[in-house]
Design a protein around this motif. Structure first.
Motif, PDB file in Angstrom:
ATOM      1  N   SER A  46       0.837  -1.206   0.000  1.00 49.30           N
ATOM      2  CA  SER A  46       0.000   0.000   0.000  1.00 49.30           C
ATOM      3  C   SER A  46       0.873   1.257   0.000  1.00 49.30           C
ATOM      4  O   SER A  46       0.586   2.237  -0.704  1.00 49.30           O
ATOM      5  N   GLU A  47       1.939   1.231   0.783  1.00 51.68           N
ATOM      6  CA  GLU A  47       2.865   2.358   0.814  1.00 51.68           C
ATOM      7  C   GLU A  47       3.523   2.564  -0.551  1.00 51.68           C
ATOM      8  O   GLU A  47       3.689   3.687  -1.034  1.00 51.68           O
ATOM      9  N   LEU A  48       3.900   1.465  -1.194  1.00 52.42           N
ATOM     10  CA  LEU A  48       4.566   1.540  -2.493  1.00 52.42           C
ATOM     11  C   LEU A  48       3.665   2.155  -3.562  1.00 52.42           C
ATOM     12  O   LEU A  48       4.149   2.799  -4.499  1.00 52.42           O
TER      13      LEU A  48
ATOM     14  N   ALA B 214      16.120   5.717  -1.966  1.00 48.61           N
ATOM     15  CA  ALA B 214      15.447   6.994  -1.716  1.00 48.61           C
ATOM     16  C   ALA B 214      13.994   6.798  -1.299  1.00 48.61           C
ATOM     17  O   ALA B 214      13.519   7.408  -0.328  1.00 48.61           O
ATOM     18  N   ILE B 215      13.264   5.953  -2.042  1.00 46.52           N
ATOM     19  CA  ILE B 215      11.827   5.836  -1.804  1.00 46.52           C
ATOM     20  C   ILE B 215      11.507   4.877  -0.655  1.00 46.52           C
ATOM     21  O   ILE B 215      10.759   5.225   0.266  1.00 46.52           O
ATOM     22  N   ILE B 216      12.074   3.667  -0.695  1.00 49.24           N
ATOM     23  CA  ILE B 216      11.702   2.671   0.325  1.00 49.24           C
ATOM     24  C   ILE B 216      12.403   2.953   1.649  1.00 49.24           C
ATOM     25  O   ILE B 216      11.756   3.070   2.701  1.00 49.24           O
ATOM     26  N   ILE B 217      13.730   3.092   1.620  1.00 46.97           N
ATOM     27  CA  ILE B 217      14.481   3.251   2.863  1.00 46.97           C
ATOM     28  C   ILE B 217      14.273   4.630   3.481  1.00 46.97           C
ATOM     29  O   ILE B 217      13.955   4.760   4.667  1.00 46.97           O
ATOM     30  N   ASN B 218      14.447   5.672   2.657  1.00 42.83           N
ATOM     31  CA  ASN B 218      14.357   7.041   3.167  1.00 42.83           C
ATOM     32  C   ASN B 218      12.924   7.544   3.229  1.00 42.83           C
ATOM     33  O   ASN B 218      12.495   8.112   4.241  1.00 42.83           O
ATOM     34  N   GLY B 219      12.157   7.339   2.148  1.00 42.90           N
ATOM     35  CA  GLY B 219      10.806   7.882   2.076  1.00 42.90           C
ATOM     36  C   GLY B 219       9.795   7.122   2.910  1.00 42.90           C
ATOM     37  O   GLY B 219       9.115   7.695   3.774  1.00 42.90           O
ATOM     38  N   ILE B 220       9.680   5.822   2.683  1.00 47.42           N
ATOM     39  CA  ILE B 220       8.658   5.029   3.377  1.00 47.42           C
ATOM     40  C   ILE B 220       9.076   4.698   4.808  1.00 47.42           C
ATOM     41  O   ILE B 220       8.316   4.915   5.753  1.00 47.42           O
ATOM     42  N   LEU B 221      10.284   4.164   4.989  1.00 56.44           N
ATOM     43  CA  LEU B 221      10.726   3.765   6.327  1.00 56.44           C
ATOM     44  C   LEU B 221      11.330   4.926   7.113  1.00 56.44           C
ATOM     45  O   LEU B 221      11.598   4.799   8.313  1.00 56.44           O
ATOM     46  N   GLN B 222      11.552   6.062   6.425  1.00 58.90           N
ATOM     47  CA  GLN B 222      12.033   7.284   7.073  1.00 58.90           C
ATOM     48  C   GLN B 222      13.354   7.066   7.813  1.00 58.90           C
ATOM     49  O   GLN B 222      13.550   7.536   8.938  1.00 58.90           O
ATOM     50  N   LEU B 223      14.249   6.363   7.144  1.00 61.21           N
ATOM     51  CA  LEU B 223      15.570   6.098   7.688  1.00 61.21           C
ATOM     52  C   LEU B 223      16.623   6.866   6.890  1.00 61.21           C
ATOM     53  O   LEU B 223      16.479   7.055   5.682  1.00 61.21           O
TER      54      LEU B 223
END
Length: 437
Positions: free
Chosen positions: A276-278, A351-360
């Motif tokens: 859903s996040e993706l 950028a999207i999964i690690i930084n954007g979605i997981l906010q790491l």
């Protein structure tokens, strides 16, 4: 352009070509403590005692083990276990191997030429790095160079070769060169070393490289260490470093992808539905039954799909293609990077999964803690099947082409972490460059 020359290499004295394997080992950074013990037990004359001397309880500093390595190296030379060639030579290093591609086993052959390369700053744009380095390994290799005054491992360099002449020349030299050793490693890669002393071939090598640049594929720490050592010593004895050069036109040049298995952790944002996040960043295409074969087929047959996502929670397999939301996110993130860099598949994941979605943060240590990197789809499938509860899922991508890597680096950028895996690695122990006694 690149300045290279032949050298009188030091090599293990062997009675039969097949004996070379007892002395050789993977590059130092591929050897963990358990493998060090295995190689120590394998043979008392294995190069691991020089390249990755094991730690001792009595060590007061890391350099102590490199002092032991220098003692081994000198003793082996003094006893004739390692001997110096009697004339300037270039060495051809051939590797024959197989890889998994789109679910099939494919055979390859890669050839390189081992020479000495003049050390120059990256700013001179003759030798280019393609990734960043860490200070710890550079200090470790500096201490080994300081104690041995030698190049004990190979740097893997890629020579630009638009006309294919460099590749043709390497193959021509190999056909006439003398066999110097051969062995098969634990991954069934056949390593073969040839020695050439022909002045005409050596001159041709030197001439061709004056029209070419070098991209470091593996060995950034060793190159930067050698350059620093040369500057510190202020002696021409240390002005060159040993390097095996492979043509960018070599059909056996294989770059394997690093697929990403993203772990659940206490860090960052907790996500209950990754798919859903993706959907905020990618168009999603259902791909049917979850299997390694389905992933391989999608990557091979569906060019419109950029990334294949295996959802560990729902057991779904989904193709991802950047949508307007993803484009907008990339546009407004990492302003220091080019648009082409941001659109590398590995950059999208970071950028999207690690930084954007997981906010790491995109920090090397963070990525190491939450991402498992695998080269083969089948390996990733096994991990996700056995340990689904530990992961959000797996992100599977296509291998990077050498042209994309070269264009990115020539544009002044370095590749994201774990973008490329040049396979196979260059082993240590085939030949040494002793710069000073």
């Amino acid at each position: 352009m690149a300045d290279v020359k032949a050298f009188k290499g030091f090599r293990f004295a062997i009675n039969k070509p097949e004996e070379l394997g007892r002395h050789c080992a993977p590059p130092y950074d591929m050897i963990d403590d358990a493998m060090v013990e295995t190689l120590y037990a394998k043979d008392e004359l294995n190069v691991v005692r020089i390249t990755q001397n094991r730690r001792a309880a009595s060590d007061s500093a890391n350099k102590d083990r490199h002092l032991r390595a220098a003692v081994f190296f000198k003793e082996w030379i003094d006893k004739g276990i390692i001997v110096q060639d009697d004339s300037d030579s270039v060495y051809i290093y051939r590797q024959q191997f197989t890889t998994e591609q789109n679910g099939k086993t494919v055979s390859h052959e890669r050839t390189g030429i081992c020479v000495l390369v003049k050390l120059v700053a990256f700013e001179d744009q003759i030798v280019f790095p393609h990734e960043y380095t860490l200070s710890g390994p550079k200090q470790d290799r500096y201490e080994l160079m300081e104690t041995t005054k030698s190049n004990t491992g190979q740097i893997f360099g890629l020579a630009t070769d638009d006309d294919g002449k460099f590749y043709t020349m390497i193959r021509k030299i190999m056909e006439s060169a003398a066999l110097a050793g051969t062995f098969t490693d634990e991954n069934n890669v056949i390593h073969t070393l040839y020695r050439c002393t022909d002045d005409t071939f050596i001159s041709e090598t030197t001439f061709l490289m004056k029209t070419r640049n070098i991209l470091i594929a593996d060995g950034h720490h060793r190159y930067e260490t050698a350059l620093r050592f040369y500057r510190d010593q202020k002696s021409e004895d240390f002005s060159h470093v040993m390097m095996t050069l492979v043509s960018m036109a070599d059909p056996g040049l294989v770059i394997r992808p690093f697929h990403r298995l993203v772990r659940k952790s206490d860090m960052g944002k907790s996500v209950t539905d990754m798919k859903s996040e993706l959907s905020n960043y990618f168009d999603l295409e259902p791909l049917g039954v979850v299997s390694a074969d389905t992933i391989s087929a999608a990557l091979a047959e569906k060019p419109e799909i950029e990334i294949v996502f295996w959802d560990s929670v729902n057991g779904d397999l989904t193709g991802l293609r950047l949508n307007a939301g993803g484009e907008n996110f990339l546009k407004n993130t990492m302003p220091q990077q080019s648009d082409n860099w941001k659109h590398l598949d590995v950059s999208k994941i970071n950028a999207i999964i690690i930084n954007g979605i997981l906010q790491l943060p995109l920090d090397g240590h963070v990525l190491h803690d939450i991402v498992n990197y695998v080269n083969d789809v089948s390996s990733g499938a096994v991990q996700l099947t056995k340990h689904a509860g530990d992961f959000y899922g797996g992100f599977f991508i296509r291998p990077m082409s050498i042209s994309v890597v070269n264009e990115t680096v020539k544009g002044g950028e370095r590749m994201p972490q774990k973008s490329t895996n040049f396979f196979p690695k260059l082993y240590s122990g085939l030949v040494f460059n002793r710069m000073q006694k």
